[in-house]
Scaffold this motif. Sequence first.
Motif, PDB file in Angstrom:
ATOM      1  N   ALA A 288       0.810  -1.387   0.159  1.00 47.94           N
ATOM      2  CA  ALA A 288       0.087  -0.009   0.083  1.00 47.94           C
ATOM      3  C   ALA A 288       0.670   1.344   0.037  1.00 47.94           C
ATOM      4  CB  ALA A 288      -0.769   0.102   1.174  1.00 47.94           C
ATOM      5  N   GLU A 289       0.337   2.171  -0.475  1.00 46.88           N
ATOM      6  CA  GLU A 289       0.974   3.502  -0.443  1.00 46.88           C
ATOM      7  C   GLU A 289       0.377   4.676   0.644  1.00 46.88           C
ATOM      8  OE1 GLU A 289       0.818   6.040  -3.980  1.00 46.88           O
ATOM      9  OE2 GLU A 289       1.882   7.801  -2.901  1.00 46.88           O
ATOM     10  N   ALA A 290       1.153   5.053   1.633  1.00 47.18           N
ATOM     11  CA  ALA A 290       0.441   5.813   2.476  1.00 47.18           C
ATOM     12  C   ALA A 290       0.224   7.183   2.011  1.00 47.18           C
ATOM     13  CB  ALA A 290       1.348   6.039   3.750  1.00 47.18           C
TER      14      ALA A 290
ATOM     15  N   VAL B 242       5.890   5.051   1.133  1.00 50.22           N
ATOM     16  CA  VAL B 242       5.679   6.559   1.591  1.00 50.22           C
ATOM     17  C   VAL B 242       6.129   7.493   0.761  1.00 50.22           C
ATOM     18  CG1 VAL B 242       6.014   7.874   3.857  1.00 50.22           C
ATOM     19  CG2 VAL B 242       6.088   5.274   4.089  1.00 50.22           C
ATOM     20  N   ASN B 243       5.662   8.780   0.766  1.00 54.17           N
ATOM     21  CA  ASN B 243       5.877   9.735  -0.054  1.00 54.17           C
ATOM     22  C   ASN B 243       6.943  10.488   0.525  1.00 54.17           C
ATOM     23  OD1 ASN B 243       4.409   9.773  -2.706  1.00 54.17           O
ATOM     24  ND2 ASN B 243       2.916   9.455  -1.023  1.00 54.17           N
ATOM     25  N   LEU B 244       8.190  10.951   0.128  1.00 58.07           N
ATOM     26  CA  LEU B 244       8.844  11.919   0.596  1.00 58.07           C
ATOM     27  C   LEU B 244       9.066  13.420   0.006  1.00 58.07           C
ATOM     28  CD1 LEU B 244      12.173  10.056   1.686  1.00 58.07           C
ATOM     29  CD2 LEU B 244      10.123  10.319   3.024  1.00 58.07           C
TER      30      LEU B 244
ATOM     31  N   VAL C  23      10.489   4.102  -0.399  1.00 56.72           N
ATOM     32  CA  VAL C  23      10.365   5.536  -0.464  1.00 56.72           C
ATOM     33  C   VAL C  23       9.956   6.129  -1.891  1.00 56.72           C
ATOM     34  CG1 VAL C  23      11.624   5.736   2.014  1.00 56.72           C
ATOM     35  CG2 VAL C  23      12.927   5.874  -0.264  1.00 56.72           C
ATOM     36  N   GLU C  24       9.108   7.011  -1.787  1.00 57.58           N
ATOM     37  CA  GLU C  24       8.886   7.651  -3.290  1.00 57.58           C
ATOM     38  C   GLU C  24       9.232   8.927  -3.277  1.00 57.58           C
ATOM     39  OE1 GLU C  24       4.864   7.134  -4.451  1.00 57.58           O
ATOM     40  OE2 GLU C  24       4.766   4.932  -3.975  1.00 57.58           O
ATOM     41  N   MET C  25      10.048   9.286  -4.334  1.00 57.83           N
ATOM     42  CA  MET C  25      10.598  10.484  -4.554  1.00 57.83           C
ATOM     43  C   MET C  25      10.091  10.872  -6.004  1.00 57.83           C
ATOM     44  SD  MET C  25      14.366  10.415  -3.419  1.00 57.83           S
ATOM     45  CE  MET C  25      14.733   9.192  -2.142  1.00 57.83           C
TER      46      MET C  25
ATOM     47  N   MET D 110      10.729   6.041  -8.056  1.00 60.47           N
ATOM     48  CA  MET D 110      10.555   7.325  -9.042  1.00 60.47           C
ATOM     49  C   MET D 110       8.977   7.683  -9.159  1.00 60.47           C
ATOM     50  SD  MET D 110      12.881   8.335 -12.121  1.00 60.47           S
ATOM     51  CE  MET D 110      14.442   7.848 -11.379  1.00 60.47           C
ATOM     52  N   ASP D 111       8.582   8.675  -8.557  1.00 61.42           N
ATOM     53  CA  ASP D 111       6.989   8.989  -8.715  1.00 61.42           C
ATOM     54  C   ASP D 111       6.870   9.678 -10.150  1.00 61.42           C
ATOM     55  OD1 ASP D 111       4.614   9.083  -7.877  1.00 61.42           O
ATOM     56  OD2 ASP D 111       4.764   9.620  -5.788  1.00 61.42           O
ATOM     57  N   ASP D 112       5.700   9.602 -10.399  1.00 65.52           N
ATOM     58  CA  ASP D 112       5.071  10.623 -11.545  1.00 65.52           C
ATOM     59  C   ASP D 112       5.987  10.756 -12.673  1.00 65.52           C
ATOM     60  OD1 ASP D 112       3.357  11.300  -9.454  1.00 65.52           O
ATOM     61  OD2 ASP D 112       4.119  13.211  -8.880  1.00 65.52           O
TER      62      ASP D 112
ATOM     63  N   VAL E 199       9.743   2.379 -10.879  1.00 58.79           N
ATOM     64  CA  VAL E 199       9.328   3.332 -11.596  1.00 58.79           C
ATOM     65  C   VAL E 199       7.888   3.356 -11.436  1.00 58.79           C
ATOM     66  CG1 VAL E 199       8.868   4.155 -13.939  1.00 58.79           C
ATOM     67  CG2 VAL E 199      11.486   4.025 -13.093  1.00 58.79           C
ATOM     68  N   LYS E 200       7.322   4.455 -11.096  1.00 61.93           N
ATOM     69  CA  LYS E 200       5.771   4.597 -11.114  1.00 61.93           C
ATOM     70  C   LYS E 200       5.297   5.430 -12.035  1.00 61.93           C
ATOM     71  CE  LYS E 200       3.615   4.717  -7.284  1.00 61.93           C
ATOM     72  NZ  LYS E 200       2.971   4.924  -5.707  1.00 61.93           N
ATOM     73  N   ILE E 201       4.816   5.024 -13.345  1.00 66.14           N
ATOM     74  CA  ILE E 201       4.425   5.641 -14.486  1.00 66.14           C
ATOM     75  C   ILE E 201       3.039   6.257 -14.048  1.00 66.14           C
ATOM     76  CG2 ILE E 201       3.462   5.569 -16.749  1.00 66.14           C
ATOM     77  CD1 ILE E 201       5.204   3.041 -17.365  1.00 66.14           C
TER      78      ILE E 201
HETATM   79 CA    CA Z   1       3.405   8.773  -4.464  1.00 62.35          CA
END
Ligand code: CA
Length: 274
Positions: free
Chosen positions: A57-59, A115-117, A147-149, A177-179, A198-200
């Motif tokens: 899950a993503e927080a 978790v997003n940073l 950790v998502e950046m 790597m987000d977005d 990698v998150k497309i």
């Molecule tokens: Ca994110």
Amino acid sequence: NKGKNQIAFFSEKILIGKTRQLDLTELLRESVERGFKDFEVYYQMQVNADTREIKGAEALARWKCEKYGQIPPDQFIPILEESGLIMPVGRWIFEQALDACAHWIKKDPDFVISVNLSYVQLEDAGFIDFMEQAVLNSGVPPANVVVEMTESYIASNINRVEGIFDRIRSFGMKIAMDDFGTGYSSLGILKKIPADIVKIDRIFVRDVQTSHFDLTFIKFIVELCHDVGIEVCLEGVETEDEYEAVKPHDVDFIQGYLFGKPVPENTFEEQNFS
Ligand code: CA
Ligand code: C2E
Ligand code: CA
Ligand code: CA
């Protein structure tokens, strides 16, 4: 250029925006001082793209203020960043997410929490120490933490980020790597400092049934990433038709309303672990 009235109209609008922003900053500060009152962490599931089984899950942060009601994170996160309040709030979110994950890995040892940073947290020299200590305290194995950046932060701070990536990796956590695909140098940074995941971005899914370009982009990024050992998560899959369109292209994970919207911790637990 358009005359006095127009200018007056715009400046009034800006003024209202600024006043509200100041107001929100104060309300956020109060909320932090009262022990993160009105903040909550929601969880959105990520599934295995083939089997649809839960992967983790993503927080996602939520803030409901008494005066204005629920404010979306796209609005309150930038205010937290500008005011520096993201430091305490970011640490609190990280601890909350680890706490939840510590319960969930008892039922599913492979469960992964993301978790997003914010870029502001990464400028804080003590933040990595804090993360490591928090992970150790929680009992969650570092390999279960991502950790998502955002791609744009990574792209504009390649030198700094390299060192940060090394530390996070040597501790055993993973980096997403987000977005991905929304910046100007997506492919360039993939080569320079590869992430683990990698998150497309979901802009590539929205029109995937009609846009040849978007589908080709997804296909191409998956191939490229898999070639160099990076996993791919696709964001924003909302319908079965979208799922059917992307399924043949081998993405590893999917996060989208089709499988689950972000929900409070208790709801997430009831839906997935009872
Ligand atoms: Ca994110
Ligand atoms: P993000 O990191 O890209 O998070 C994914 C966003 O996409 C979430 O919005 C999620 O609710 C939304 N989403 C997921 N699946 C779908 C879908 O199928 N359709 C649509 N339309 N949307 C979907 P949310 O929760 O509003 O968060 C927005 C952004 O705020 C996040 O984007 C992230 O950049 C930021 N944010 C949220 N929580 C945190 C946090 O704890 N720390 C930091 N630094 N940023 C956060
Ligand atoms: Ca994203
Ligand atoms: Ca985003």
